[in-house]
Design an enzyme around this catalytic site. Structure first.
Site, mmCIF file in Angstrom:
data_model
loop_
_atom_site.group_PDB
_atom_site.id
_atom_site.type_symbol
_atom_site.label_atom_id
_atom_site.label_comp_id
_atom_site.label_asym_id
_atom_site.label_seq_id
_atom_site.Cartn_x
_atom_site.Cartn_y
_atom_site.Cartn_z
ATOM 1 N N ARG A 268 -0.748 4.518 0.113
ATOM 2 C CA ARG A 268 -1.685 5.635 0.264
ATOM 3 C C ARG A 268 -1.269 6.616 1.356
ATOM 4 N NH1 ARG A 268 -7.229 2.439 0.597
ATOM 5 N NH2 ARG A 268 -5.795 0.884 1.412
ATOM 6 N N ASP B 7 0.850 -1.192 0.000
ATOM 7 C CA ASP B 7 0.000 0.000 0.000
ATOM 8 C C ASP B 7 0.886 1.243 0.000
ATOM 9 O OD1 ASP B 7 -1.944 2.024 0.903
ATOM 10 O OD2 ASP B 7 -3.200 0.309 1.406
#
Ligand SMILES: [Zn+2]
Length: 423
Positions: A339, A337
């Site tokens: 983000r 990830d």
């Protein structure tokens, strides 16, 4: 004199100097100061990323995020004058937002300019004097309409009130577009790293796109070439900033395949629609609904990586199953990830939110930074089981096993089951 090479302008045939921004201009003493976190916007000063007069720049990068590259094409092809100045007449915000206490807390907001929507108003005198100062936030009003909401009306979960939700299914919203504006010392602090390291990696990982990151430590604000976010507010925006106002909120990271096209491999659109339904309900009860839509496609890995991962998941020996879900992403992207939800709570602070009564999210990666930033969360709302598409069971099980907010954590046998369709 820095880089005063002469370049022939293709269209007009007029010579135009290339002005390198990597070192301070002779007149750099005149650059307006930018004191991040100052309560008085005049003292704080404008963010100036003007391309017209590098001596006045007090920020690195340029407005419009990645769309700056399209602006470059428009200029290169002779369709836009490089020195075009926007006419801001009648563009002012359609709803008043702030100021709130967090706007003057340099640790609470580091990834957007809290005064970004008010810049043309606050710095009108400077703009009239010829300074190229632009807003990084725009606030407007709209009606939205989604088939899921029409269904909620038919099934009686929502009732029109003529104010927020109209009988034809239209929903009145205030929508806010926000460009990223990064205060580099604050971003570095959020990640617990040094500003110099941060600047170096931003410079290198963009192919040396912004030399000032490494040559101009006096410029501490960066407009990065990335997507920003859109906020959808449901209910009376005057309720923002009040302790009594109950808030329903979903922070949603873009998933074009599901959000727009209804692709069934994930729960993104169903969860977004459920969040909007919760927001409408909250607005009808006298509170406010807040949807934050972040342009962070495919966990900010981008759609190409995302689709490669889909293929890897569905072709792997043993089929698409939850126990391999994160590993297949990591094989392609190197991480699970990108983000970085550490920056995500900024927009909530910008909206003056100090408590979320219904957080429509099961993600601990979102929950933890919200709480850590000092915002209280009263209740977390999981996605109803009936809204999870069959092919999205792999993702849901994997996330539950990895710490998603749930009281039904799947066991090893469950995670080993093939639940996803083959290609
Ligand atoms: Zn998705």
């Amino acid at each position: 004199m820095n880089g005063l090479n002469r370049l022939r302008d293709g269209k007009a045939g007029v010579p135009r100097p290339i002005i390198l921004t990597s070192h301070p201009q002779r007149r750099s003493a005149t650059k307006p100061s930018l004191r991040w976190g100052e309560a008085d916007p005049q003292q704080r000063g404008p963010v100036i990323a003007t391309l017209a007069d590098p001596a006045l720049r007090n920020a690195i990068g340029t407005h419009a995020g990645s769309y700056a590259l399209y602006r470059a094409l428009a200029v290169a092809s002779g369709q836009l004058r490089a020195d075009h100045r926007p006419d801001f007449r009648d563009t002012r915000p359609a709803a008043g937002i702030g100021p709130f206490a967090a706007w003057s807390d340099a640790s609470k907001i580091v990834s957007l300019d809290p005064w970004g929507h008010l810049a043309p108003e606050i710095f009108a005198t400077d703009i009239a004097a010829g300074h190229d100062i632009r807003p990084s936030i725009a606030v407007t009003r709209a009606h939205i309409n989604m088939p899921e909401l029409a269904q909620a009306l038919r099934e009686g979960r929502l009732l029109p009130d003529g104010e927020v939700l109209l009988p034809n299914g239209d929903v009145r919203v205030t929508k806010i577009a926000i460009e990223p504006v990064w205060y580099l010392p604050g971003i570095a602090a959020r990640f617990g790293i040094g500003e110099t390291e941060l600047r170096r990696d931003l410079f290198e990982q963009t192919g040396g796109m912004f030399p000032e990151l490494v040559t101009r430590p006096d410029l501490r604000v960066f407009l990065p070439p990335i997507g920003g976010m859109t906020v959808y507010l449901f209910g009376d925006t005057d309720r923002l900033g009040s302790e009594e106002t109950q808030i329903a909120c979903r922070i949603h990271d873009e998933c074009n395949g599901s959000d727009v096209f209804g692709s069934d491999i994930c729960t993104c659109r169903p969860y977004l629609a459920h969040g909007i339904e919760a927001c409408i309900g909250m607005a009808q009860e006298g509170g406010l609904g807040v949807i934050v839509y972040n342009r962070k496609e495919g966990r900010a890995l981008g759609e190409v990586t995302k689709f490669l991962v889909y293929n890897a998941r569905k072709r792997q020996v043993g089929g698409d199953r939850a126990e391999q879900y994160f590993q297949r992403t990591e094989c392609v992207a190197g991480v699970q990830d990108m983000r970085f939800q550490e920056l995500m709570p900024d927009v909530l602070h910008w909206l003056g939110i100090r408590r979320i009564d219904r957080l429509v999210s099961m993600s601990n990666m979102k929950f933890a930074p919200i709480i850590d930033s000092g915002i209280q969360v009263v209740a977390r709302v999981p996605i109803p089981d009936a809204l999870i598409p069959a092919d999205a069971r792999v993702e849901m099980d994997a996330k539950k096993a990895a710490g998603y907010f749930t009281d039904a954590v799947p066991d090893a046998a469950e995670l080993a089951l093939i639940k996803g369709r083959a290609l």
